[in-house]
Each structure stands twice: as structure tokens, then as C-alpha cells.
Motif scaffolding. Structure first.
Motif, PDB file in Angstrom:
ATOM      1  N   PHE A  41     -16.730 -70.012 -51.756  1.00  0.00           N
ATOM      2  CA  PHE A  41     -15.693 -71.027 -51.539  1.00  0.00           C
ATOM      3  C   PHE A  41     -16.027 -72.254 -52.386  1.00  0.00           C
ATOM      4  O   PHE A  41     -17.116 -72.823 -52.263  1.00  0.00           O
ATOM      5  N   ASP A  42     -15.074 -72.668 -53.192  1.00  0.00           N
ATOM      6  CA  ASP A  42     -15.299 -73.776 -54.121  1.00  0.00           C
ATOM      7  C   ASP A  42     -14.612 -75.064 -53.658  1.00  0.00           C
ATOM      8  O   ASP A  42     -13.716 -75.052 -52.815  1.00  0.00           O
ATOM      9  N   ASP A  43     -15.036 -76.146 -54.300  1.00  0.00           N
ATOM     10  CA  ASP A  43     -14.357 -77.456 -54.293  1.00  0.00           C
ATOM     11  C   ASP A  43     -14.576 -78.281 -53.030  1.00  0.00           C
ATOM     12  O   ASP A  43     -14.022 -79.362 -52.903  1.00  0.00           O
ATOM     13  N   GLY A  44     -15.314 -77.795 -52.061  1.00  0.00           N
ATOM     14  CA  GLY A  44     -15.576 -78.563 -50.855  1.00  0.00           C
ATOM     15  C   GLY A  44     -16.795 -79.446 -51.020  1.00  0.00           C
ATOM     16  O   GLY A  44     -17.235 -79.691 -52.144  1.00  0.00           O
ATOM     17  N   SER A  94     -24.012 -75.554 -56.326  1.00  0.00           N
ATOM     18  CA  SER A  94     -23.428 -76.715 -57.006  1.00  0.00           C
ATOM     19  C   SER A  94     -22.178 -76.335 -57.801  1.00  0.00           C
ATOM     20  O   SER A  94     -22.157 -75.328 -58.513  1.00  0.00           O
ATOM     21  N   HIS A  95     -21.171 -77.187 -57.667  1.00  0.00           N
ATOM     22  CA  HIS A  95     -19.956 -77.017 -58.479  1.00  0.00           C
ATOM     23  C   HIS A  95     -19.778 -78.248 -59.366  1.00  0.00           C
ATOM     24  O   HIS A  95     -18.672 -78.571 -59.744  1.00  0.00           O
ATOM     25  N   THR A  96     -20.872 -78.913 -59.657  1.00  0.00           N
ATOM     26  CA  THR A  96     -20.985 -80.174 -60.422  1.00  0.00           C
ATOM     27  C   THR A  96     -20.553 -81.357 -59.562  1.00  0.00           C
ATOM     28  O   THR A  96     -20.169 -81.185 -58.402  1.00  0.00           O
ATOM     29  N   SER A  98     -18.212 -84.077 -60.620  1.00  0.00           N
ATOM     30  CA  SER A  98     -16.854 -84.609 -60.771  1.00  0.00           C
ATOM     31  C   SER A  98     -15.779 -83.553 -60.996  1.00  0.00           C
ATOM     32  O   SER A  98     -14.603 -83.872 -61.070  1.00  0.00           O
ATOM     33  N   HIS A  99     -16.181 -82.293 -61.151  1.00  0.00           N
ATOM     34  CA  HIS A  99     -15.243 -81.209 -61.458  1.00  0.00           C
ATOM     35  C   HIS A  99     -14.605 -81.384 -62.833  1.00  0.00           C
ATOM     36  O   HIS A  99     -13.489 -80.934 -63.087  1.00  0.00           O
ATOM     37  N   GLY A 100     -15.336 -82.011 -63.732  1.00  0.00           N
ATOM     38  CA  GLY A 100     -14.830 -82.149 -65.096  1.00  0.00           C
ATOM     39  C   GLY A 100     -15.145 -80.915 -65.923  1.00  0.00           C
ATOM     40  O   GLY A 100     -15.908 -80.044 -65.518  1.00  0.00           O
ATOM     41  N   GLU A 201     -12.632 -68.080 -53.826  1.00  0.00           N
ATOM     42  CA  GLU A 201     -11.615 -68.691 -52.978  1.00  0.00           C
ATOM     43  C   GLU A 201     -11.927 -70.187 -52.917  1.00  0.00           C
ATOM     44  O   GLU A 201     -13.019 -70.616 -53.315  1.00  0.00           O
ATOM     45  N   HIS A 202     -10.993 -70.969 -52.431  1.00  0.00           N
ATOM     46  CA  HIS A 202     -11.199 -72.419 -52.319  1.00  0.00           C
ATOM     47  C   HIS A 202     -11.020 -72.838 -50.865  1.00  0.00           C
ATOM     48  O   HIS A 202     -10.100 -72.377 -50.198  1.00  0.00           O
ATOM     49  N   GLU A 203     -11.877 -73.744 -50.439  1.00  0.00           N
ATOM     50  CA  GLU A 203     -11.818 -74.151 -49.027  1.00  0.00           C
ATOM     51  C   GLU A 203     -10.954 -75.383 -48.792  1.00  0.00           C
ATOM     52  O   GLU A 203     -10.850 -75.862 -47.679  1.00  0.00           O
TER      53      GLU A 203
HETATM   54 ZN   LIG Z   1     -13.383 -75.843 -58.677  1.00  0.00          ZN
END
Ligand SMILES: [Zn+2]
Length: 320
Positions: A41-44, A94-96, A98-100, A201-203
Motif C-alpha cells: 500500500f503506497d502514499d500513506g 519508504s516511498h520518499t 515528497s513523492h517527486g 494498491e494505495h491506502e
Molecule cells: Zn505513490
């Protein structure tokens, strides 16, 4: 001498053959054993994180959360989510920050994305992730070199819910659309005896947590797969030990930004020798033993090597 020449030619050609492999082995997109699915799950951590953790606990499924440093910093509730994720037996990654787009950044800016996220994760949960996922999967050669230098596993995926595409549809319709690739690739197009998946997937999308996640889990369990964390999928530890992330690079004052700051006249420092080397290294790429997307690659590499040896031998004989 001629034998040595042949050997050098063989090595050169073999390395050239390796260099043109289309699928970068540094980017992990399958597991090292069949029959497993790494649910990611990403972006959380996002506002539905508690609900998602409750669902995973109910299903007894362990997942991996690729979190953003900026989301952790956004508020205390999200920062507190990290400990809940760990308490649930899940993996933090880790997904970084800032998501840049990493490919548009300088090497120093890339390292800052990682070190800032690692630092805030360490402050809030006591761990420094060994796995990273590049936003939108964008991590070309320079990014790959930087991430490997930091000892990180570059985590891609080989099946995608595409939930971000459908987030503006009605929830039921979005769920059906998101299940299309799962059904096609995993349910109808795979065999747990030979295949493995890293599922994206994204949470942060409500329907993903409300409706999609349970459908994904139920259908994949019914197909005969077992859910695993990225650690179990890849076989490398979840977290780095010691202070392996270089100290944050302070950007020059002024109006430069991370994403567009040009390199200075001096070359960017190579990864500063941290106090203690990483406990793991990604210099040795992991090849999935069996996979859906990579079935050809191991054999292809062998064929390429054999071809190179054959050409080199011919070259050597021609020089006799
Ligand atoms: Zn993402």
C-alpha cells in the motif's frame, strides 16, 4: 596470450549482453519463491489507515506500507500510524519524502528524499527502511545507482490495481475496474505453483480501503496464494541497522529547489561512507526463481552469456 584475449573478449561481450538486458535486475518486481503475493500500500499513512489495519488483522494478512515522509510529518495521527503498522506485524518501507520524480532530481536531492524519510520514520517508529519504492516507479540509472549506494531494495510491482485511475468513479464501479487487472493477471493468468506477485494498491483512496482491499485479498487467497511482506517476498531484511543513511544534505540557501537544482561544479559526493556499512547490499541483484513476467530473463541471461562465450571463442580462434 590469445587465450587471455579470448577470455577478456568473452567477459566484455558477456557484460555487454548483461548491460542491454531490458529488465533491470536492480528493480525487484517479483518474489524469490512461488505461491506468494506481497500486498503493498503506497502514499500513506493516510486517513483510512486504522480501517485498513483492522481489515488486515481480520483477514490475518501481513502487508507492506510504502509511506511518505511528508505524510508522516503532516500530523500526529499519521505519525502515530507507523507504530500501529509495526504492531500489526506489517512492514514499513519508504516511498520518499515528497513523492517527486526522482529522475528529475540531483543525486543529493535524491539522497535527501531518502534520508529525511528515514529520519522521520526512525523518530516515530525506531526503524530505518531497507526497501524503497520510487514515486510512479521512476528510477532510472542514476537513481538506481544512488539507491543501491544507500543499500536500498528498489521495489517495483508486477500487478497493479490501478486504483488511482478510478478514484473519481462511484465506489462500486471503481472497485470493479480495479479488479480487472487482478482478475486477468493473477486469478485467470497465473499458477501459484510457479508464480509470485508484488501487488500495488494505495491506502489514500476511500474505495480502496472500503471495498477493494477485501475483494483483492479474498480472491487471491481463494486462488491459493499466501500473502507475505516484502521482506519474505525478496528475502532481505526490512530495516537497515545503524546509522546507514548519510546525514541530510542541506540544500543551498536561496531559491533553488530539490528538483531543479543544477549540480555544482564539483561532482556530487559519492555516498558518504556512513558510520558502519549497511547490513545488506543491493549490489547483488536478486533474480526471481520463477515469475510471470521474468520467466525469460534467467534463461535469456544464460543464452546471452553462452552466445557471448561462443562469439568470443570464435574471435579467439580467428586470431590464432
Ligand atoms: Zn505513490
Amino acid at each position: 596470450m590469445k587465450i587471455a584475449t579470448s577470455l577478456i573478449a568473452a567477459l566484455f561481450l558477456a557484460s555487454a549482453a548483461t548491460a542491454v538486458m531490458p529488465d533491470d535486475p536492480a528493480k525487484i518486481d517479483t518474489c524469490t519463491k512461488p505461491g506468494v503475493v506481497a500486498l503493498t500500500f503506497d502514499d500513506g499513512p493516510g486517513m483510512y489507515n486504522d480501517q485498513l489495519l483492522a481489515l488486515l488483522a481480520k483477514k490475518n494478512v501481513k502487508a507492506t506500507f510504502f509511506v511518505l515522509g511528508s505524510m508522516i510529518a503532516a500530523n500526529a495521527q499519521q505519525a502515530g500510524a507507523l507504530k500501529k503498522i509495526l504492531a500489526g506485524g506489517h512492514q514499513l518501507a519508504s516511498h520518499t519524502y515528497s513523492h517527486g520524480n526522482l529522475d528529475l532530481m540531483t543525486e543529493d536531492a535524491m539522497r535527501l528524499e531518502i534520508s529525511k524519510t528515514s529520519d522521520i520514520m526512525f523518530q516515530n517508529a525506531g526503524v530505518r527502511p531497507a526497501y524503497m519504492r520510487a514515486p510512479e516507479g521512476r528510477c532510472a540509472a542514476t537513481c538506481t545507482k544512488v539507491m543501491e549506494g544507500l543499500g536500498l531494495v528498489i521495489s517495483h510491482w508486477n500487478v497493479d490495481t490501478n486504483d488511482w485511475r478510478f478514484k473519481d468513479l462511484a465506489p462500486a464501479a471503481a472497485t470493479e475496474k480495479s479488479l480487472e487487472e487482478i482478475n486477468k493477471v493473477v486469478i485467470q493468468g497465473s499458477n501459484p505453483a510457479t508464480d509470485s506477485f508484488i501487488l500495488l494498491e494505495h491506502e489514500i483512496h476511500k474505495f480502496s480501503v472500503d471495498l477493494l482491499a477485501e475483494r483483492v485479498i479474498d480472491s487471491i487467497l481463494a486462488k491459493g496464494y499466501k500473502f507475505v511482506t516484502m521482506e519474505e517476498c525478496v528475502g532481505k531484511p526490512s530495516y537497515l541497522t545503524g546509522s546507514v543513511v548519510p546525514p541530510p544534505v542541506v540544500p543551498p540557501t536561496g531559491n533553488s529547489t530539490n528538483s531543479v537544482a543544477p549540480p555544482t561544479g564539483t561532482p556530487a559526493p559519492t555516498t558518504a561512507a556512513p558510520s558502519g556499512s549497511p547490513q545488506q547490499t543491493s549490489s547483488e541483484p536478486i533474480r526471481p526463481s520463477v515469475s510471470t513476467n521474468n520467466k525469460v530473463n534467467s534463461a535469456g541471461l544464460v543464452r546471452a552469456g553462452a552466445w557471448a562465450m561462443g562469439v568470443a571463442a570464435a574471435v579467439g580462434f580467428a586470431m590464432l
